[in-house]
Design a protein around this motif. Structure first.
Motif, PDB file in Angstrom:
ATOM      1  N   SER A 197      38.483  34.742 -49.309  1.00 30.91           N
ATOM      2  CA  SER A 197      37.454  35.770 -49.156  1.00 30.91           C
ATOM      3  C   SER A 197      37.806  36.837 -48.098  1.00 30.91           C
ATOM      4  O   SER A 197      38.308  36.513 -47.007  1.00 30.91           O
ATOM      5  CB  SER A 197      36.161  35.059 -48.766  1.00 30.91           C
ATOM      6  N   THR A 198      37.504  38.086 -48.416  1.00 35.09           N
ATOM      7  CA  THR A 198      37.715  39.174 -47.436  1.00 35.09           C
ATOM      8  C   THR A 198      36.866  38.923 -46.180  1.00 35.09           C
ATOM      9  O   THR A 198      37.278  39.276 -45.075  1.00 35.09           O
ATOM     10  CB  THR A 198      37.317  40.543 -48.030  1.00 35.09           C
ATOM     11  N   GLY A 243      38.372  33.282 -54.356  1.00 34.55           N
ATOM     12  CA  GLY A 243      37.494  32.562 -53.430  1.00 34.55           C
ATOM     13  C   GLY A 243      36.415  33.445 -52.847  1.00 34.55           C
ATOM     14  O   GLY A 243      35.963  33.228 -51.726  1.00 34.55           O
ATOM     15  N   ARG A 268      32.817  34.798 -52.007  1.00 33.63           N
ATOM     16  CA  ARG A 268      31.583  34.034 -51.809  1.00 33.63           C
ATOM     17  C   ARG A 268      30.362  34.907 -52.028  1.00 33.63           C
ATOM     18  O   ARG A 268      30.327  36.060 -51.593  1.00 33.63           O
ATOM     19  CB  ARG A 268      31.543  33.475 -50.386  1.00 33.63           C
ATOM     20  N   GLY A 269      29.375  34.358 -52.706  1.00 36.52           N
ATOM     21  CA  GLY A 269      28.123  35.066 -52.916  1.00 36.52           C
ATOM     22  C   GLY A 269      27.017  34.423 -52.107  1.00 36.52           C
ATOM     23  O   GLY A 269      27.254  33.485 -51.340  1.00 36.52           O
ATOM     24  N   ARG A 270      25.807  34.916 -52.288  1.00 39.32           N
ATOM     25  CA  ARG A 270      24.673  34.340 -51.579  1.00 39.32           C
ATOM     26  C   ARG A 270      24.319  32.982 -52.164  1.00 39.32           C
ATOM     27  O   ARG A 270      24.689  32.665 -53.286  1.00 39.32           O
ATOM     28  CB  ARG A 270      23.481  35.294 -51.650  1.00 39.32           C
ATOM     29  N   TRP A 319      31.701  34.369 -56.020  1.00 36.54           N
ATOM     30  CA  TRP A 319      31.630  35.763 -56.477  1.00 36.54           C
ATOM     31  C   TRP A 319      32.836  35.997 -57.350  1.00 36.54           C
ATOM     32  O   TRP A 319      33.967  35.739 -56.929  1.00 36.54           O
ATOM     33  CB  TRP A 319      31.600  36.720 -55.272  1.00 36.54           C
ATOM     34  N   ASP A 363      20.403  43.854 -53.613  1.00 32.56           N
ATOM     35  CA  ASP A 363      21.222  44.010 -54.826  1.00 32.56           C
ATOM     36  C   ASP A 363      21.080  45.443 -55.316  1.00 32.56           C
ATOM     37  O   ASP A 363      19.984  45.999 -55.297  1.00 32.56           O
ATOM     38  CB  ASP A 363      20.721  43.090 -55.951  1.00 32.56           C
ATOM     39  N   ILE A 380      25.531  41.969 -51.829  1.00 30.19           N
ATOM     40  CA  ILE A 380      25.895  42.061 -50.406  1.00 30.19           C
ATOM     41  C   ILE A 380      25.539  40.749 -49.716  1.00 30.19           C
ATOM     42  O   ILE A 380      24.454  40.203 -49.921  1.00 30.19           O
ATOM     43  CB  ILE A 380      25.137  43.232 -49.735  1.00 30.19           C
ATOM     44  N   LEU A 381      26.466  40.265 -48.924  1.00 33.93           N
ATOM     45  CA  LEU A 381      26.242  39.025 -48.185  1.00 33.93           C
ATOM     46  C   LEU A 381      26.589  39.268 -46.719  1.00 33.93           C
ATOM     47  O   LEU A 381      27.744  39.551 -46.399  1.00 33.93           O
ATOM     48  CB  LEU A 381      27.140  37.920 -48.762  1.00 33.93           C
ATOM     49  N   GLY A 432      29.568  41.655 -46.214  1.00 34.15           N
ATOM     50  CA  GLY A 432      30.478  41.545 -47.361  1.00 34.15           C
ATOM     51  C   GLY A 432      29.858  42.242 -48.566  1.00 34.15           C
ATOM     52  O   GLY A 432      28.714  41.968 -48.930  1.00 34.15           O
ATOM     53  N   GLY A 474      30.361  43.445 -52.577  1.00 39.21           N
ATOM     54  CA  GLY A 474      31.116  43.354 -53.835  1.00 39.21           C
ATOM     55  C   GLY A 474      30.533  44.333 -54.840  1.00 39.21           C
ATOM     56  O   GLY A 474      29.333  44.290 -55.105  1.00 39.21           O
TER      57      GLY A 474
HETATM   58  C1  BTN Z   1      25.710  38.192 -53.762  1.00 41.19           C
HETATM   59  O1  BTN Z   1      25.683  36.995 -54.043  1.00 41.19           O
HETATM   60  O2  BTN Z   1      24.984  39.002 -54.351  1.00 41.19           O
HETATM   61  C2  BTN Z   1      26.600  38.692 -52.651  1.00 41.19           C
HETATM   62  C3  BTN Z   1      28.023  38.863 -53.099  1.00 41.19           C
HETATM   63  C4  BTN Z   1      28.951  39.370 -52.009  1.00 41.19           C
HETATM   64  C5  BTN Z   1      30.382  39.449 -52.483  1.00 41.19           C
HETATM   65  C6  BTN Z   1      31.280  40.125 -51.484  1.00 41.19           C
HETATM   66  S1  BTN Z   1      32.851  40.560 -52.143  1.00 41.19           S
HETATM   67  C7  BTN Z   1      33.427  40.958 -50.550  1.00 41.19           C
HETATM   68  C8  BTN Z   1      32.899  39.906 -49.615  1.00 41.19           C
HETATM   69  N1  BTN Z   1      33.771  38.752 -49.608  1.00 41.19           N
HETATM   70  C9  BTN Z   1      33.159  37.680 -50.086  1.00 41.19           C
HETATM   71  O3  BTN Z   1      33.683  36.553 -50.198  1.00 41.19           O
HETATM   72  N2  BTN Z   1      31.895  37.958 -50.463  1.00 41.19           N
HETATM   73  C10 BTN Z   1      31.590  39.348 -50.213  1.00 41.19           C
END
Ligand code: BTN
Length: 330
Positions: A90-91, A116, A118-120, A125, A179, A190-191, A209, A211
């Protein structure tokens, strides 16, 4: 060198002579020639005409440092950056490592392909094919109490909304808290993650974060109902680097207002102007059960004000609940 040449060519309408590039950058003609060739190898179409110089004809849709810097016009957001073609994790995790090593406020990590992600709510993601998405993490070192950290996510949503609008002309809506929605489907998630300082119980840093679904042509079946991309909505490919830099520029402006007020008091109207379901019935999915009310928009702390039938306003905070439209996701 590549980066500086690209920035000069971008800033020039028409041709820029080799001599001028040499004198501005203080390098030899050979160095300029090599830099131009390196850019051409990456897919930049650069015309070279004798006695006139070089002209940028077209640029590939890359998220390289050179491409991003040639668009960047911020004071601090993105001025320190790591850009990856492919990051195997993940970034946000990479940026966390940099933050722990002392990376400055505004530093970013960005990847064309991120594995890898990651989302909320512990979700993953989607890992994009090259060219399809933006995976961006932004480091913030604000002097704010931890309770205010989640407001940064709302600011980020407004900033990316502005970035999308600047580049595509489409103004996404915001589904509280963060969102971005186009035609009822999600184009950005956004996380925000917080690192607390254990001694002072204050915010050590935040990692936002972001995406964005930019150029996906389709989505897997399980996402297709909820997700869309800017390409699917506009019918054409959207250049990602200006979307990133416009979003970062907007973020800076909103951030400064937020920091000086320590609240969203001057920003809530702007936020509410994009809010899905404003003035309409929405469903609140809380651990205790689902209830409905009329959305009155956010307050200055970023909580969503929902009016019950008896007229009482309940303010809901992010993290506690999910919000849905009265008939579906939005
Ligand atoms: C969500 O679940 O709506 C949030 C998603 C966030 C994704 C971004 S992509 C860049 C950053 N790195 C990650 O691993 N997650 C966030």
């Amino acid at each position: 060198m590549k980066e500086k040449i690209l920035a000069l060519l971008r800033g020039t309408d028409g041709y820029l002579s080799g001599q001028e590039i040499c004198s501005v950058l203080g390098v030899s003609r050979t160095a300029v020639w090599k830099g131009v060739h390196a850019l051409q190898d990456e897919g930049y179409e650069i015309e070279a005409v004798q006695n006139r110089g070089y002209r940028l004809v077209s640029a590939p849709d890359l998220l390289t440092e050179a491409e991003l810097r040639s668009h960047l016009h911020t004071r601090w957001a993105g001025q320190s950056m790591e850009a990856y073609d492919h990051l195997s994790y993940s970034t946000s995790l990479r940026l966390r490592q940099l933050a722990d090593e002392g990376a400055p406020h505004g530093a970013i990590v960005i990847a064309d392909v991120q594995e890898g992600g990651r989302g909320r709510r512990g979700r993953s993601w989607m890992t994009p094919p090259p060219g399809a998405a933006i995976a961006l993490s932004l480091l913030l070192r604000p002097d704010i109490p931890p309770a205010k950290a989640s407001m940064m996510t709302l600011i980020a949503a407004m900033a990316v909304r502005d970035g999308v609008e600047a580049v595509t002309g489409i103004r996404p809506q915001i589904k509280w808290p963060n969102d971005l929605i186009v035609n009822g489907r999600k184009i950005c998630g956004i996380l925000t993650e917080m690192q607390m300082s254990l001694e002072t119980e204050s915010v050590q840093y935040l990692i936002v974060g972001i995406g964005v679904n930019v150029n996906y042509e389709s989505f897997p079946e399980e996402l297709a109902e909820k997700a869309t991309s800017l390409k699917l909505e506009t019918g054409s490919r959207v250049p990602r680097a200006p979307l990133v830099t416009e979003s970062l520029a907007a973020f800076e402006d909103y951030y400064d207002i937020f920091i000086s007020d320590q609240s969203l008091v001057r920003l809530k109207e702007n936020y509410n102007s994009s809010l899905t379901g404003l003035g309409e019935e929405i469903r609140i999915l809380a651990p205790e059960g689902t209830w409905t009310g009329i959305s009155e928009g956010i307050d200055e702390d970023g909580g969503l004000c929902v009016r019950h039938e008896d007229g009482q306003i309940e303010v809901i905070r992010s993290g506690e609940v999910s919000v849905r439209g009265s008939h579906g996701y939005v």
